[in-house]
Every structure is written in C-alpha cells, then in structure tokens.
Design an enzyme around this catalytic site. Structure first.
Site, PDB file in Angstrom:
ATOM      1  N   LYS A  28     -64.579   1.657  28.109  1.00  0.00           N
ATOM      2  CA  LYS A  28     -64.037   3.015  28.231  1.00  0.00           C
ATOM      3  C   LYS A  28     -64.283   3.519  29.647  1.00  0.00           C
ATOM      4  O   LYS A  28     -65.330   3.257  30.226  1.00  0.00           O
ATOM      5  CB  LYS A  28     -64.727   3.907  27.193  1.00  0.00           C
ATOM      6  CG  LYS A  28     -64.395   5.384  27.236  1.00  0.00           C
ATOM      7  CD  LYS A  28     -65.165   6.113  26.138  1.00  0.00           C
ATOM      8  CE  LYS A  28     -65.063   7.616  26.253  1.00  0.00           C
ATOM      9  NZ  LYS A  28     -65.848   8.327  25.218  1.00  0.00           N
TER      10      LYS A  28
ATOM     11  N   LYS B 297     -60.277   2.212  26.196  1.00  0.00           N
ATOM     12  CA  LYS B 297     -60.203   3.654  25.965  1.00  0.00           C
ATOM     13  C   LYS B 297     -60.285   4.417  27.280  1.00  0.00           C
ATOM     14  O   LYS B 297     -61.353   4.540  27.868  1.00  0.00           O
ATOM     15  CB  LYS B 297     -61.335   4.104  25.034  1.00  0.00           C
ATOM     16  CG  LYS B 297     -61.338   5.624  24.744  1.00  0.00           C
ATOM     17  CD  LYS B 297     -62.447   5.984  23.780  1.00  0.00           C
ATOM     18  CE  LYS B 297     -62.564   7.492  23.586  1.00  0.00           C
ATOM     19  NZ  LYS B 297     -63.648   7.857  22.626  1.00  0.00           N
TER      20      LYS B 297
ATOM     21  N   ASP C  10     -70.065   5.521  21.029  1.00  0.00           N
ATOM     22  CA  ASP C  10     -69.673   5.492  22.439  1.00  0.00           C
ATOM     23  C   ASP C  10     -70.942   5.613  23.286  1.00  0.00           C
ATOM     24  O   ASP C  10     -71.570   6.681  23.323  1.00  0.00           O
ATOM     25  CB  ASP C  10     -68.726   6.644  22.760  1.00  0.00           C
ATOM     26  CG  ASP C  10     -67.340   6.466  22.151  1.00  0.00           C
ATOM     27  OD1 ASP C  10     -67.231   5.793  21.104  1.00  0.00           O
ATOM     28  OD2 ASP C  10     -66.366   7.012  22.705  1.00  0.00           O
TER      29      ASP C  10
END
Length: 317
Positions: A217, A253, A154
């Site tokens: 995300k 996400k 991430d």
C-alpha cells in the site's frame, strides 16, 4: 476455492539489489494515462461501479465516534442509492465496498454495524501512522485487532529502515507482523511520500512481499504526499515481477488523496494495463478512500439524469 496467500520467501538481496528505477521514464509513462485512455457513458458507469467494490471505505479521524462508524458501515453496505441502481438495472448485483477501514478502538462498532454483510473489517495498526512505537508494541497491537474481529490489518513499516537501506531488518519486521496477523490478511504501508527515491520504493516493495505481505500500500493518507500514479507504477511492476518469480499474486492499495471518480478510473486503467483483469477485483486491488465514493455516486447520477447534483447530497455522514 481457497485463496492462495503470500507466504513469502527467504530473504535474499539478489532479487532487488540491482534495481535502479528510471524516474523520467516512470513519470512519462504515468503522465500518458489520462489523455491516452478514456471511458465514456455506460462503459464509464460500469468502471465506476467496479471501483466502488474496490474501495476500503475509511474513517481515520481523531474525532471518530461510534455514530460515525455506524454511518460509514451503512454506506459500505449500500454505497449507491437504490433509484440509481434501478435505473442501471443493477439492483441484484449486490454492490458493496471492498471493506471498511478503522482504528483499533472502532473495530467493535464496525463489527456490530456490518452484521452479517460479509464486508471485511480492516484495522490500521503498528503505531499508525508514524510507526514510532516499539517492535513489541507493534506485534501486540496486531494481535489485539485480530482478536477484536479485524480480518485485514494495515501495518506501517519503519521508514528509517528503508531510508538507511536496512533491508534485512525491514524483512524481519514485516515477517513478524505477518505471523502476528494469523488468518487476517496483511496490507503493508510503505508511506512512499517519505521515501526519497523510486528505487528505494521498489526495493521496499520487494522486501515487503518477500516477508509475506498480502498487499502493498502506498500511504497512510497522513503524509504530505500520498498515492501518485508514478509511485503506483513502480510498486505494481514490483508486484508483477514477484508474481513471475513465485507464482503468487500480491494485491495493491493506493491510499490518500484519491477523491475524484476520474482519479479512480486512471488507477483502474493502470492496473488493467500493467497487471491485467485479474487485479481488477477487491481481493487484489483496493482504494484507501473516504470521499471518493461520494464523487463516484455523483457521477453515476449524472450518467442517469444528465445533471450534476450538489456534492452534499452524497455525503458519507
């Protein structure tokens, strides 16, 4: 079947330069979800079990220890009490969370604790959460996490590139991070709470996908404002348009502030309505959350027993 990853496309502003998001329309559509769509009883239980499989069970605290990570991983492997699964006739469903998400220095602990469970390890990288380290450090940090055993990375983008509309620089940064990830899947965190307009969120989503992001995300969870339904709507419509252009499905996400089972249902409904059932799988949808699982388990116990239990009975640690 081998999963098709997003290899990205060459940078070209023609795909996003004319985007202009109507804020009031987006917020009106997002506000309609809670009252217009509800699921109850066994249908709600089924949706909540689905939500569990899409959780990146997360610990990103300054006081993380090997013990914290070990307990988190044990919960990821067995996220719902056995008696509840037995009551729902789901003991053979092999329900686990979608991944565990930790800092780089906790990867080895997570790897040891997860064993042969097959649950992916996601590591936050690139100077998480602010991203205020050099480009060279960002790339090196990614490579070290992959070497340590992370199968998902991430990353955080440099927010000033979005604020100042330096789209080609953003593309080059994300593309280099994607190359450093190698076989590890990359989730690109936009930190939408620090992006001033929905239009810039949409453009940052496009640039990140063009550069090869496997997921986009919302947040690090450390911003003042994290995942919201309106910003999610903007991002997943960008995902839909990218898929229409390229044929590639990019995952989504939302992260930060998603603590209640009812919130999880709202996001699942949004994904189903906007992108379809294909995106209701952990390879294309994840929640970034730490306390959400506890409330979901509490709601499942209410479904089975008719009584609400105290939240401390479903703690993560």
């Amino acid at each position: 079947m081998t999963e098709i990853r997003n290899e990205g496309i060459p940078f070209d502003t023609k795909y996003f330069e004319n985007i202009n998001v109507n804020r009031s329309a987006v917020e009106r559509r997002a506000a309609s979800l809670g009252g217009r769509r509800t699921v109850k009883k066994e249908f709600q239980a089924a949706w909540l079990l689905k939500a569990i499989t899409c959780i990146d069970l997360t610990t990103l605290a300054g006081d993380d220890t090997a013990g914290n990570v070990e307990r988190l991983c044990a919960k990821a492997i067995s996220p719902v009490r056995k008696d509840l699964l037995e009551a729902m006739e789901m003991t053979d469903a092999n329900i686990t969370t979608g991944a565990v998400c930790v800092y780089h220095n906790m990867i080895e602990d997570a790897k040891r604790s997860l064993g042969n469970s097959g649950i992916p390890i996601a590591a936050v990288s690139t100077g998480f959460p602010a991203g205020k380290i050099s480009f060279e450090q960002k790339v090196e940090e990614i490579k070290k996490s992959v070497e340590a055993g992370a199968t998902e990375i991430d990353i955080v983008i440099s927010r000033e590139l979005v604020i100042n509309s330096k789209w080609e620089e953003l593309y080059n940064e994300v593309k280099a991070c994607r190359a450093a990830c190698g076989d590890a899947h990359m989730k690109t965190i936009l930190a939408t709470g620090e992006i001033p307009t929905y239009t810039k969120v949409a453009k940052a989503s496009w640039v990140s996908m063009m550069a090869g992001s496997d997921f986009i995300k919302t947040s690090t969870g450390k911003e003042a404002v994290n995942a919201t339904l309106p910003v999610s709507l903007v991002m997943i419509r960008a995902i839909r348009e990218y898929q229409e252009l390229t044929g590639i499905k990019v995952g989504y996400k939302p992260a930060g502030g998603i603590q209640k089972a009812k919130q999880a249902l709202d996001w699942l409904i949004l994904m189903k309505e906007e992108l379809g059932d294909e995106w209701l799988q952990p390879n294309l949808f994840r929640f970034g959350a730490s306390s959400l699982l506890g409330d979901i388990e509490r709601q499942l116990e209410h479904y089975i027993t008719g009584r609400y239990s105290a939240s401390y009975r479903h703690a993560m640690a």
